[in-house]
Scaffold this active site. Structure first.
Site, PDB file in Angstrom:
ATOM      1  CD  GLU A  35      78.497  13.871  65.536  1.00  0.00           C
ATOM      2  OE1 GLU A  35      78.392  14.695  64.590  1.00  0.00           O
ATOM      3  OE2 GLU A  35      79.270  12.902  65.523  1.00  0.00           O
ATOM      4  CD  GLU A  91      78.182  11.008  61.572  1.00  0.00           C
ATOM      5  OE1 GLU A  91      78.961  11.181  60.603  1.00  0.00           O
ATOM      6  OE2 GLU A  91      77.608  11.960  62.140  1.00  0.00           O
TER       7      GLU A  91
END
Length: 499
Positions: free
Chosen positions: A292, A173
């Site tokens: 995720e 991320e």
């Protein structure tokens, strides 16, 4: 409400069922590791401190791959802290979740646990506060046979044979403002390229995952992937994407339709990757690593800045209801229906933190409602994913407009066993008819559902088996049709043996 229909034909398929679609995620966050998978002194702990009750539940769940050690945690993590004698490992401050990290659980413990649960590692490297050298060194430590500084250190630590880790995530991320050492797309794209180049020189056989945008609501979504991949497209095998689906109060219909958002996200990421391939003139086609995903009441979490420094605190230990199980089932169905391009998927996380498995320190472990659709899909999705042609009544949602009440996927294995996975998003029973003209001589019909008269029913420490899969009577074959009724707000597995 009306009825729904599916048409299946073995001549029309999506692709093979990728076992890595049934991945999970273990991050050093909250109680996922400590008192989750690892608790020395627990009555169920083995000599390595691994909770055997959690090992058995993980195996039952069918987890095929596990992403580690983060997540946001990895961007401030020095991998050297988690290897070697435990007594010599330092205690550190984890800046991601404001936790005190003892490093009692590290790489060796994780790999030992993986062998126990029979799963594959998906290892992430720190490209936040560290970079090319540290990623290369870690790969040398894990995968090089011996005779070098880092491989000999592994041998000194008691592991003569290489770990042979195949899949590596290049950071996590990196466009998130919350990420320690975050990057612009240009900065990360160059770093990913150089890191991938160095790692492939150590081990050409590895598979690499470039970071996509953190989620589809980021202002960088789409443009981030395009810029990053223009730098590193030919050096990587996957582009990652993440998403969590929130049960916003007062809008259950949109929550139940969350898979519509996942569908769009997968399409957008694939389209962006293919655009870059066309722009670069590359014949290579990347796959998506949806590493995720889960249901999470994220709107109720006040962020890491609201947390006090602690070791293994209780963070976002959500209790899931039947509606959550139906949503998880529909997300798994979406992943299956994109098996041609989604090669890895990791439900986040495994234990305690927005997890299918809950534990108590010194106490029991139990299955949350969302455990069951995952376990049923992982156990029965085999062979090839068939294209599903469906018609169904629509339901109104605030966020997505009119959405079909039915979500469905189907697989056919080499022994000609048909599995149909179906979610009824609606509040009423849904009659389902499956046209099997292309799949004759169906027999041995079974129907298992995850449902409850109360869609808010949960499994808890006091009542750990309130919601469980149960067999239903009533599924029948009439000519070349399989007929069944799906309970309201339910995940369903229909099985048939074909002649």
């Amino acid at each position: 409400m009306g009825s729904a229909k599916l048409t299946l034909d073995p001549a029309f398929e999506v692709g093979p069922v990728e076992r890595r679609l049934f991945g999970s995620f273990v991050e050093h966050m909250g109680r996922c590791v400590y008192t989750g998978v690892f608790e020395p002194g627990h009555p169920e702990a083995d000599g390595d401190g691994l909770r055997r009750d959690v090992v058995e539940l993980t195996r039952e769940m069918g987890v095929s791959a596990v992403r580690y050690p983060g997540g946001n945690f990895v961007s401030n993590y020095d991998w050297e802290d988690g290897v070697g004698p435990v007594a010599e490992r330092p205690t550190r401050l984890d800046l991601a979740w404001r936790q005190i990290e003892t490093n009692a659980f590290g790489l060796a413990e994780f790999m030992t646990w993986l062998r126990e649960v029979d799963a594959e590692p998906v290892m992430a490297v720190n490209l936040g506060t560290r970079g090319v050298r540290e990623a290369r060194d870690l790969l040398e430590y894990t995968n090089y046979p011996g005779g070098t500084r880092w491989s000999d250190l592994r041998i000194k630590h008691g592991m003569r044979e290489p770990y042979g880790i195949k899949v590596w995530c290049l950071g996590n991320e990196m466009d998130g403002p919350w990420q320690i050492g975050g990057k612009t797309a240009e900065e990360y794209g160059r770093l990913a390229f150089e890191t991938a180049k160095a790692m492939r020189r150590v081990d050409p056989g590895i598979e690499l995952v470039a970071c996509g945008s953190s989620n589809p609501r980021m202002p960088t979504f789409g443009s981030w992937e395009a810029t990053v991949l223009e730098h590193c497209y030919d050096q990587v095998d996957y582009i990652s994407t993440h998403a969590y689906y929130d049960a916003v109060a007062g809008d259950r219909a949109s929550y139940l339709a969350s898979a519509v958002e996942m569908e769009r996200q997968i399409h957008d990421v694939i389209s962006t990757a293919d655009h870059v391939a066309a722009k670069l003139g590359s014949r290579k086609r990347l796959k998506v690593s949806f590493d995720e995903w889960n249901v999470w009441s994220q709107s109720l979490f006040h962020g890491e800045a609201s947390l006090d420094w602690a070791h293994a605190p209780r963070i976002i230990e959500e209790e899931y209801d039947v509606a959550g199980a139906a949503v998880v089932g529909s997300l798994l169905i979406t992943l299956l229906n994109h098996a041609d391009r989604v090669g890895i998927a990791c439900q986040a996380q495994l234990a305690n933190v927005i997890a299918p498995i809950r534990t108590e320190a010194g106490g029991p472990a139990w299955r949350q409602t969302i455990f069951h659709p995952f376990a049923l899909t992982a156990a029965h999705a085999r062979g090839r994913v068939l294209r599903v042609q469906a018609t169904a009544p629509a339901m109104a949602t605030e966020r997505f407009g009119e959405v079909p009440v039915l979500a469905a996927a189907a697989t056919l294995d080499d022994e000609r066993r048909l599995s149909v996975f179906a979610v009824n998003r609606g509040d009423e029973p849904l009659p389902l008819e499956i046209d099997l003209r292309g799949l004759p001589k169906a027999a041995d019909i079974s129907h298992v559902t995850v449902a409850d008269a109360d869609p808010t029913a949960r499994n808890t420490e006091r009542e750990p088996r309130r919601v469980e899969p149960r067999a239903l009577d009533g599924a029948v074959i009439e000519g070349d049709r399989l007929k069944a009724v799906l309970p309201p707000i339910s995940f369903n597995l229909l099985k048939a043996a074909l002649g």
